[in-house]
Design an enzyme around this catalytic site. Structure first.
Site, PDB file in Angstrom:
ATOM      1  N   ASP A 293      12.226   8.439  54.443  1.00 22.25           N
ATOM      2  CA  ASP A 293      13.207   9.518  54.428  1.00 22.25           C
ATOM      3  C   ASP A 293      14.463   8.960  53.749  1.00 22.25           C
ATOM      4  OD1 ASP A 293      14.553  11.873  54.709  1.00 22.25           O
ATOM      5  OD2 ASP A 293      14.107  12.129  56.836  1.00 22.25           O
TER       6      ASP A 293
HETATM    7  C1  BGC Z   1      15.691  14.809  55.438  1.00 19.27           C
HETATM    8  C2  BGC Z   1      14.318  15.094  54.851  1.00 19.27           C
HETATM    9  C3  BGC Z   1      14.470  15.520  53.418  1.00 19.27           C
HETATM   10  C4  BGC Z   1      15.198  14.447  52.656  1.00 19.27           C
HETATM   11  C5  BGC Z   1      15.368  14.731  51.185  1.00 19.27           C
HETATM   12  C6  BGC Z   1      16.510  13.893  54.568  1.00 19.27           C
HETATM   13  O1  BGC Z   1      17.812  13.780  54.992  1.00 19.27           O
HETATM   14  O2  BGC Z   1      15.517  14.257  56.714  1.00 19.27           O
HETATM   15  O3  BGC Z   1      13.649  16.051  55.613  1.00 19.27           O
HETATM   16  O4  BGC Z   1      13.208  15.777  52.870  1.00 19.27           O
HETATM   17  O5  BGC Z   1      16.488  14.299  53.222  1.00 19.27           O
HETATM   18  O6  BGC Z   1      16.297  15.702  50.950  1.00 19.27           O
END
Ligand code: BGC
Length: 735
Positions: A293
């Protein structure tokens, strides 16, 4: 042909592949679409330098970042060798420009993988996942995801960070909006539906994208509903609650997974060898890759398990995270770690192969560019909008309908009141990708066109979503006074749920509750319409409302399906995928809790112990009568299956779609089990007066067994119950 043999020959001699690359790009084995993918991967890998390999394992951003939680700098000089980019733009031409750079300026011409958070639609935004689950219509969810995939791919996106299949039981956690509710089986079914919709039969057909199961794993257990925090997940709960949706998604062929932010009982999800390698890669044989993530690798330092970014890179990589999303850890330290022998060359090669495999499966080597076509041929096509509307319609849950006040057929003056009535933006919900408020029909506009010529509408905002300004109450009260019925439209702003949007209470802000109480004084019937990204605390609003409709965040369809429900054109069929507690203090409260030592005691002394609206609850404009449960056999030996069925009669005056939820219960087992567990569901249209038989084929090994804390499935002999509503049937598994 000769040239290719020459190339192979040099490789066998171990000569540096760089000597060959430039002029021979077109004839190299990995460029040949007729060669099987695994051979192409091996060939390409054999030509890559350490630096080129590491580059494939990094993801940067390109374009404006619209995620407030991740405000990252635009990467101006995208390296031609980069593995992946998060693409915040919707213009295929810009993507192609960058892709040209990768194809033409990098030594080996490896295409970039373009990703984006297309969570519930790209431009044709449909309801949030929690709403989708309330439709209990996975086929429709699959179609909606296919629409999102088509719009994305044709706009330059190859990979979406969706579906989120984190079982979530605490509505204070803002991300409950992004998943399919509190039940593992429901998350599994809808997760599989989205994987199928996104990826289709062939990810290389120009209309589909790679899916990403997230957030692996246990993120939904965030303590107190606070985002990014520690999660306490026992091995037992990991296996029986949090892993099943992922296992199903992997089996369905999900190309990628995202490692989670949460610390899983002491070992963060992004440094967890057990979940990422032992379970995912070794047991489940997943052959795609895991992306961290955003920032999750470097955050291992904040979580206190890595002292430096280098150590974080090592921990994450060796645990099984192949791609670094915006951490700048792999690009800086991975090559060094390999040279120092702290990361093996074999594991580096394996990681690169996984990333390349997804790129090959997406057809990127053979068709790296996105055809540039007119907007009208790729976004908001009428058939796509129709799917979004249908899903929004089926997501609506009728929570209360006192004296069958709905549908509104006998009122000629309708007051439409509340901060949500004319708002468009908040109906889009969080993560609305390229959705635009101007594409949304507001609740007021939906009602106005629905009731044209049938009733006169008036409007008063009454108050804002929060704050203490009640100056608009008087106008709202007057509107109510002059009307026969009041539709009060309340709810949450889109930013109140989603990531980093925890709330301490599920109650609406006081000002919204006060507005309802003020209107109540006018003595007119109240239809309460709620748009939210989470279940709400309604114990004060329920008694003063004649009817309550939860529309979630419906996307661009906005008020259109709701208006159809209010007028009676549409018979609501949604049922809750997540419990509405009586009050926030009841949390955690979910239907599949384990059995209590004293079921007759331990109740709250101050409030009711039962939720206000339980899982699978939802009303219709017709009535259904459930007949008796029947089984093809009531006792079976291991290895045998049985079928249970129940007739359901539509006893009302109009057609309706009814969902039957099949639960099982194991009253005595060597471990305590949930009171009941959802194992199947089925939604069918039943015409007025018609009887339909719903069937569930019980495979005891699959449906009655339980998993222990190591993932071993165990089927014990003895009694089980099949439960549908208040009907129960005893079946027996023989020794
Ligand atoms: C979130 C994810 C997301 C990623 C990319 C993160 O902060 O937890 O769910 O896909 O950002 O934007």
């Amino acid at each position: 042909m000769k040239k290719r043999l020459f190339v192979y020959g040099l490789c066998l001699l171990g000569l540096p592949s760089g000597l060959l690359a430039k002029g021979d790009k077109e004839t190299l084995l990995y460029k040949d679409a007729k060669v099987p993918i695994e051979k192409r991967i091996d060939d390409l890998l054999s030509r890559m330098t350490l630096e080129e390999k590491v580059s494939q394992l990094n993801q940067y951003t390109l374009g404006r970042n619209n995620n407030a939680n991740n405000v990252g700098d635009e990467v101006k000089n995208v390296p031609a060798e980069i593995g992946s980019l998060i693409y915040f733009n919707s213009d295929p031409a810009l993507r192609n420009q960058v892709q040209h750079k990768a194809m033409e300026e990098s030594r080996l011409g490896i295409p970039i993988l373009f990703a984006h958070d297309v969570i519930h639609g790209f431009r044709t935004v449909y309801p949030i996942s929690l709403g989708q689950a309330c439709s209990w219509n996975p086929k429709l969810v699959e179609q909606a995801c296919a629409v999102a995939a088509q719009e994305s791919r044709m706009s330059g996106i190859d990979w979406t960070f969706s579906p989120m299949i984190d079982v979530a039981r605490d509505g204070r956690w803002g991300r409950v909006a992004e998943g399919y509710g509190e039940d593992p089986y429901a998350n599994a079914v809808f997760g599989v539906a989205s994987v199928k919709g996104y990826q289709g039969e062939n990810m290389a057909d120009g209309k589909h994208v790679a899916a990403c199961l997230k957030h692996f794993v246990g993120y939904g257990a965030s303590e107190g509903g606070r985002d990014y925090v520690y999660t306490e997940v026992s091995p037992q709960t990991l296996w029986d609650t949090y892993l099943p949706p992922y296992e199903a998604g992997v089996k369905a062929g999900a190309a990628t997974l995202m490692s989670s932010f949460n610390d899983l009982s002491g070992v963060p999800g992004s440094a967890n060898h057990y979940t990422l390698t032992e379970i995912l890669k070794q047991r489940w044989k997943h052959d795609g890759f895991v992306v961290s993530d955003w920032g999750a690798i470097e955050q291992l330092r904040s979580q206190g398990v890595a002292a430096s970014k280098k150590e974080a890179a090592m921990k994450s990589f060796t645990a099984g995270v192949e791609m670094d999303m915006m951490n700048n850890c792999y690009n800086k330290y991975l090559a060094e770690l390999v040279s120092e022998g702290k990361v093996s060359k074999t594991s580096l090669n394996d990681a690169v192969k996984r990333v390349l495999r997804v790129k090959f499966r997406l057809g990127l080597f053979d068709q790296p560019y996105t055809p540039v076509i007119a907007d009208k041929d790729r976004i908001l096509k009428s058939e796509s909008v129709a799917v979004a509307k249908k899903l929004a319609e089926e997501s609506i849950v009728l929570l209360k309908n006192g004296n069958n006040i709905l549908p509104l057929t006998r009122f000629s003056r309708i007051a439409v009141v509340g901060p949500m009535a004319k708002n468009k933006e908040h109906l889009l919900g969080s993560w609305s990708a390229h959705g635009r408020p101007e594409d949304v029909t507001s609740i007021y506009d939906g009602l106005e066109s629905e009731f044209k010529g049938k009733a006169k509408l008036s409007y008063a905002k009454g108050c804002d979503f929060d704050g203490a300004d009640n100056a608009g109450f008087a106008e709202a009260a007057t509107a109510a006074k002059e009307a026969d019925v009041v539709v009060i439209c309340l709810g949450e702003k889109r930013g109140w749920s989603g990531e980093n949007a925890s709330r301490s209470t599920l109650a609406l802000p006081q000002i919204q509750e006060d507005l309802v109480q003020e209107i109540k004084k006018q003595g007119k019937p109240i239809i309460l319409v709620l748009s939210s990204g989470r279940p709400l605390e309604l114990n004060r609003l329920e008694p003063v409302s004649d009817a309550i409709l939860e529309i979630w965040q419906p996307g661009i369809a906005g008020g259109i399906p709701l208006a159809g429900v209010i007028s009676g054109k549409i018979n609501p069929s949604g049922k809750l995928a997540m419990t509405f507690p009586y009050s926030t203090g009841q949390i955690p409260i979910y239907y599949n809790a384990r059995q209590s030592a004293r079921p007759h005691q331990g109740k709250y002394k101050d409030i009711q112990t039962t939720p206000l609206y339980e899982f699978a609850y939802g009303l219709s404009y017709t009535t259904y009568q459930y007949g008796d449960l029947k089984a093809s056999a009531t006792a079976v030996k291991r290895g045998q299956k049985l079928t249970v069925e129940i007739p359901v009669t539509n006893t009302g005056a109009r057609d309706g779609a009814e969902t039957v939820h099949w639960f099982i219960s194991d009253p005595t087992c060597s471990i305590s089990r949930p009171v009941k567990e959802l194992k199947s569901f089925d939604k069918q249209l039943i015409k007025a007066g018609e009887t339909r038989v719903f069937r569930f084929e019980v495979d005891p090994e699959r449906d009655l067994s339980f998993t222990d804390g190591t993932g071993k499935r165990i089927l014990e002999s003895g009694d089980y119950y099949i439960i549908v509503k208040d009907k129960m049937l005893n079946i027996n598994i023989l020794d």
